[in-house]
Design an enzyme around this catalytic site. Structure first.
Site, PDB file in Angstrom:
ATOM      1  N   LYS A   1       0.804  -1.218   0.000  1.00 44.97           N
ATOM      2  CA  LYS A   1       0.000   0.000   0.000  1.00 44.97           C
ATOM      3  C   LYS A   1       0.840   1.273   0.000  1.00 44.97           C
ATOM      4  CE  LYS A   1      -3.663  -0.063  -0.365  1.00 44.97           C
ATOM      5  NZ  LYS A   1      -4.886  -0.392  -1.173  1.00 44.97           N
TER       6      LYS A   1
HETATM    7  N1  PMP Z   1      -2.971  -7.136   1.462  1.00 47.78           N
HETATM    8  C1  PMP Z   1      -2.909  -6.270   2.474  1.00 47.78           C
HETATM    9  C2  PMP Z   1      -2.173  -6.676   3.704  1.00 47.78           C
HETATM   10  C3  PMP Z   1      -3.533  -5.022   2.384  1.00 47.78           C
HETATM   11  O1  PMP Z   1      -3.477  -4.159   3.408  1.00 47.78           O
HETATM   12  C4  PMP Z   1      -4.251  -4.703   1.202  1.00 47.78           C
HETATM   13  C5  PMP Z   1      -4.963  -3.394   1.051  1.00 47.78           C
HETATM   14  N2  PMP Z   1      -5.903  -3.062   1.987  1.00 47.78           N
HETATM   15  C6  PMP Z   1      -4.304  -5.646   0.175  1.00 47.78           C
HETATM   16  C7  PMP Z   1      -3.647  -6.848   0.330  1.00 47.78           C
HETATM   17  C8  PMP Z   1      -5.127  -5.423  -1.072  1.00 47.78           C
HETATM   18  O2  PMP Z   1      -4.610  -4.518  -1.965  1.00 47.78           O
HETATM   19  P1  PMP Z   1      -5.546  -3.625  -2.874  1.00 47.78           P
HETATM   20  O3  PMP Z   1      -6.136  -2.559  -1.998  1.00 47.78           O
HETATM   21  O4  PMP Z   1      -4.609  -3.054  -3.869  1.00 47.78           O
HETATM   22  O5  PMP Z   1      -6.606  -4.456  -3.470  1.00 47.78           O
END
Ligand code: PMP
Length: 330
Positions: A45
């Site tokens: 992120k």
């Molecule tokens: N894994 C973790 C640990 C996250 O914090 C997030 C985002 N909230 C994601 C995966 C998912 O990523 P995205 O928001 O790009 O879908």
């Protein structure tokens, strides 16, 4: 500044693509994990945070000394705080109160103003998303990052994450596996990589309690149960998710995820978080379904396991969720 001296801002991205030895040897395909835990804030992120700050600075929404507000499961807040503090902004985050305590501690250590809110469905006005929006409305001049709908999130993944994968794979990438929180990763990377290789197969990995699995399979957002995974799984379609080009969806249970989390830690010395373990579990399933094809399967190691130690390495917590630590079960 000397060319060798950097900033947190410039340290985001360019993460290694790691070959997961035990899973690659065992299936005759290559299972590769993008080591996003090596970003300066420790998660994938950081990229979204950088993309959203960059776009808001360019549009004038974010002015010198300004305040950023965001609703987050934690990692986006960490990225915004880390990069925001470096650039002189104040950061306020609303966060559900059931996340791993390590994330609140990290945020507070960096000077974020953390507002814990109860866990409620999205339709409830007290959901962390709506609370962040209302704070921005009540405080003119504050910049609401809005990672779910902000196109700068998927844009930076198309621009950086997808390009890095393509280069690191020298153009040979067969399958992409990812879970979704906002959809930024999958939206940006799948659309950009499919432009380069239309034959790329894109697989959504989804936890229990998320509606995306049934959406991809049947066009309906439905789910039962829940998951201990953090930052992934949603019950609505976001603008960033809508950009994803998905071919199929795989459901992963918490038990399957935990087995993979311990396997990666013990056998591959990769201590990763819950979404990463879920991603790798789905990648491994796919690899086992099509053995010895020399496929290159790429997924994301979104953050580090130390961020969840109080949960996933805590036997009492695992027991309370009826999860057991045992070897990978096929
Ligand atoms: N894994 C973790 C640990 C996250 O914090 C997030 C985002 N909230 C994601 C995966 C998912 O990523 P995205 O928001 O790009 O879908």
């Amino acid at each position: 500044m000397s060319a060798r001296i950097s900033t947190l801002w410039d340290s985001v991205g360019n993460t290694p693509l790691l070959r997961i030895g035990t899973l690659s040897r065992g299936t005759g395909n290559e299972v590769l994990g993008k080591a996003e835990f090596m970003n300066p804030g420790g998660s994938i992120k950081d990229r979204a945070a950088k993309g959203m700050i960059r776009a808001a600075e360019a549009s004038g929404q974010l002015k010198p000394g300004g305040t950023i507000v965001e609703g987050t499961a934690g990692n986006t807040g960490i990225g915004l705080t880390l990069l925001g503090r470096e650039r002189g902004y104040r950061v306020v985050v609303t966060m559900p109160d059931n996340q791993a305590r390590e994330k609140y501690e990290f945020l507070e250590a960096m000077g974020a103003d953390v507002r814990k809110v109860p866990v409620v469905p999205f339709a409830n006005e007290n959901h962390f998303f709506h609370q962040a929006r209302r704070l921005a409305e009540a405080n003119p001049g504050w910049f609401w990052a809005n990672q779910f709908e902000n196109p700068a999130n998927a844009d930076i993944h198309a621009e950086t994450t997808a390009e890095e994968i393509w280069e690191q794979c020298e153009g040979k990438v067969d399958v992409l596996v990812a879970s979704c929180g906002t959809g930024g990763t999958l939206g940006g990377v799948s659309s950009a990589l499919k432009k380069k290789n239309p034959k790329l197969e894109v697989v959504l990995a989804d936890p229990s309690g998320s509606g995306l699995y049934s959406y991809v399979r049947e066009g309906k957002l439905e789910a039962t149960g829940g998951s201990i995974t953090e930052g992934i799984g949603i019950m609505r379609l976001t603008e960033n998710f809508k950009r994803a080009r998905i071919d199929q969806a795989v459901r992963v249970t918490d038990q399957e995820m935990i087995e993979m989390l311990y396997h990666l830690a013990r056998e591959d010395a990769l201590v990763v978080g819950t979404s990463a373990a879920l991603n790798v579990r789905a990648a491994w399933e796919l690899s086992r379904q099509r053995p010895n094809q020399g496929l290159r399967i790429v997924t994301f190691l979104c953050d580090h396991g130390s961020r969840y130690a109080s949960k996933v390495f805590n036997p009492a917590f695992l027991e309370s969720k009826a999860l057991s630590v045992r070897a990978l079960q096929a």
